[in-house]
Write a protein that holds these residues in place. Structure first.
Motif, short mmCIF file in Angstrom:
data_model
loop_
_atom_site.label_atom_id
_atom_site.label_comp_id
_atom_site.label_asym_id
_atom_site.label_seq_id
_atom_site.Cartn_x
_atom_site.Cartn_y
_atom_site.Cartn_z
N PRO A 43 -18.64 -23.95 3.67
CA PRO A 43 -17.67 -24.23 4.74
C PRO A 43 -16.58 -23.16 4.84
O PRO A 43 -16.18 -22.78 5.94
N GLU A 44 -16.10 -22.68 3.69
CA GLU A 44 -15.08 -21.63 3.72
C GLU A 44 -15.65 -20.35 4.34
O GLU A 44 -14.97 -19.68 5.13
N ALA A 45 -16.89 -20.03 4.02
CA ALA A 45 -17.53 -18.85 4.59
C ALA A 45 -17.65 -18.96 6.10
O ALA A 45 -17.43 -17.98 6.83
N LEU A 46 -17.98 -20.13 6.59
CA LEU A 46 -18.11 -20.33 8.03
C LEU A 46 -16.76 -20.17 8.73
O LEU A 46 -16.67 -19.60 9.83
N ALA A 49 -16.00 -16.45 8.77
CA ALA A 49 -16.89 -15.76 9.71
C ALA A 49 -16.45 -15.98 11.15
O ALA A 49 -16.56 -15.08 12.00
N LYS A 50 -15.93 -17.15 11.43
CA LYS A 50 -15.45 -17.45 12.78
C LYS A 50 -14.24 -16.60 13.12
O LYS A 50 -14.10 -16.10 14.25
N ALA A 51 -13.36 -16.40 12.14
CA ALA A 51 -12.14 -15.62 12.37
C ALA A 51 -12.41 -14.12 12.41
O ALA A 51 -11.82 -13.39 13.22
N ASP A 52 -13.30 -13.64 11.53
CA ASP A 52 -13.56 -12.20 11.44
C ASP A 52 -14.98 -11.99 10.92
O ASP A 52 -15.18 -11.80 9.72
N ALA A 74 -26.84 -22.40 9.07
CA ALA A 74 -25.67 -22.56 9.94
C ALA A 74 -25.27 -21.23 10.57
O ALA A 74 -24.91 -21.17 11.76
N LEU A 75 -25.33 -20.16 9.81
CA LEU A 75 -24.98 -18.84 10.34
C LEU A 75 -25.95 -18.41 11.44
O LEU A 75 -25.54 -17.83 12.44
N ARG A 76 -27.22 -18.67 11.24
CA ARG A 76 -28.22 -18.29 12.25
C ARG A 76 -27.92 -18.97 13.58
O ARG A 76 -28.12 -18.40 14.65
N SER A 77 -27.40 -20.21 13.51
CA SER A 77 -27.08 -20.95 14.73
C SER A 77 -25.75 -20.51 15.34
O SER A 77 -25.65 -20.30 16.55
N ARG A 78 -24.72 -20.31 14.49
CA ARG A 78 -23.38 -20.06 15.00
C ARG A 78 -23.04 -18.57 15.12
O ARG A 78 -22.27 -18.18 16.00
N HIS A 79 -23.59 -17.77 14.22
CA HIS A 79 -23.27 -16.33 14.20
C HIS A 79 -24.54 -15.52 13.97
O HIS A 79 -24.74 -14.94 12.90
#
Length: 211
Positions: A43-46, A49-52, A74-79
């Motif tokens: 969760p912290e990584a997500l 990643a959203k911020a930078d 989750a990254l593949r979906s969001r970033h």
């Protein structure tokens, strides 16, 4: 004069501070790499990643809570632009295959020398893939052991694995019940499965169908 090549921006994700510190120290001496952040959980990584968003995340597979495979999914979906390199203590086939399906472009053992980690980073950022030699051997063995199915068998397997009867499959595919029975016998022989639930388990494990 040519413009300077920007550094590869990395984020380290591991729930052990000592591991993160060690990785940061190993990568700090490489001029074309820039560690822009660390996270101790998925969760912290997500959030970071959203911020930078970094170019690449080095992710521990076996984190508590949200594990590395769940984070990669989750990254593949969001970033989708963030590349993923898995670092792990485990050369277990299930971990490796699950990581690849989650979108990881590399899988490197934590015991690997710095040079190998740098090679993996370079390969992934260039659009390629990289697997530690032991991991590559595990994948080769798994591929050799995977039963080879025909296109029609794959098609019928998807129906049978979800509990459809021979008649229902025959009606859906516009073929005879006898043909379905023949393919069903072939699937049971190749896969060693004697029930719909066993077929479903094997089909999911091999990535032939998704739930």
């Amino acid at each position: 004069m040519d413009a300077p090549i920007p550094p590869i921006r990395l984020m380290i994700v591991d729930d052990h501070a000592l591991v993160r510190d060690g990785l940061r120290a190993r990568l700090a001496v490489v001029t074309h790499l820039q560690v822009i952040g660390e996270a101790s959980s998925g969760p912290e990584a997500l959030q970071l990643a959203k911020a930078d968003p970094p170019d690449l995340m080095l992710i521990d597979v076996g984190m508590r809570g949200m594990n590395g495979i769940e984070l990669a999914t989750a990254l593949r979906s969001r970033h989708p632009g963030i590349r993923v390199l898995m670092l792990s203590m485990y050369d277990n086939r299930e971990y490796v295959v699950s990581a690849i399906r989650a979108g990881a472009r590399a899988y490197v053992l934590k015991e690997s020398p710095t040079e190998e980690i740098l090679t993996a980073i370079s390969e992934v950022c260039a659009g390629g893939e990289y697997f530690s030699p032991r991991i590559a051997h595990v994948l080769a063995q798994a591929e050799a052991a995977t039963p080879q199915l025909t296109a029609r068998e794959h098609e019928i397997l998807r129906f049978l694995a979800h509990g459809h009867s021979n008649k229902a499959v025959a009606r859906q595919l516009d073929i005879s019940v006898r043909t379905v029975e023949t393919h069903r016998f072939s699937l049971r022989r190749k896969l060693g499965a004697d029930s719909a639930s066993a077929l479903l388990k094997i089909a999911v494990a091999n990535g032939w169908i998704t739930l």
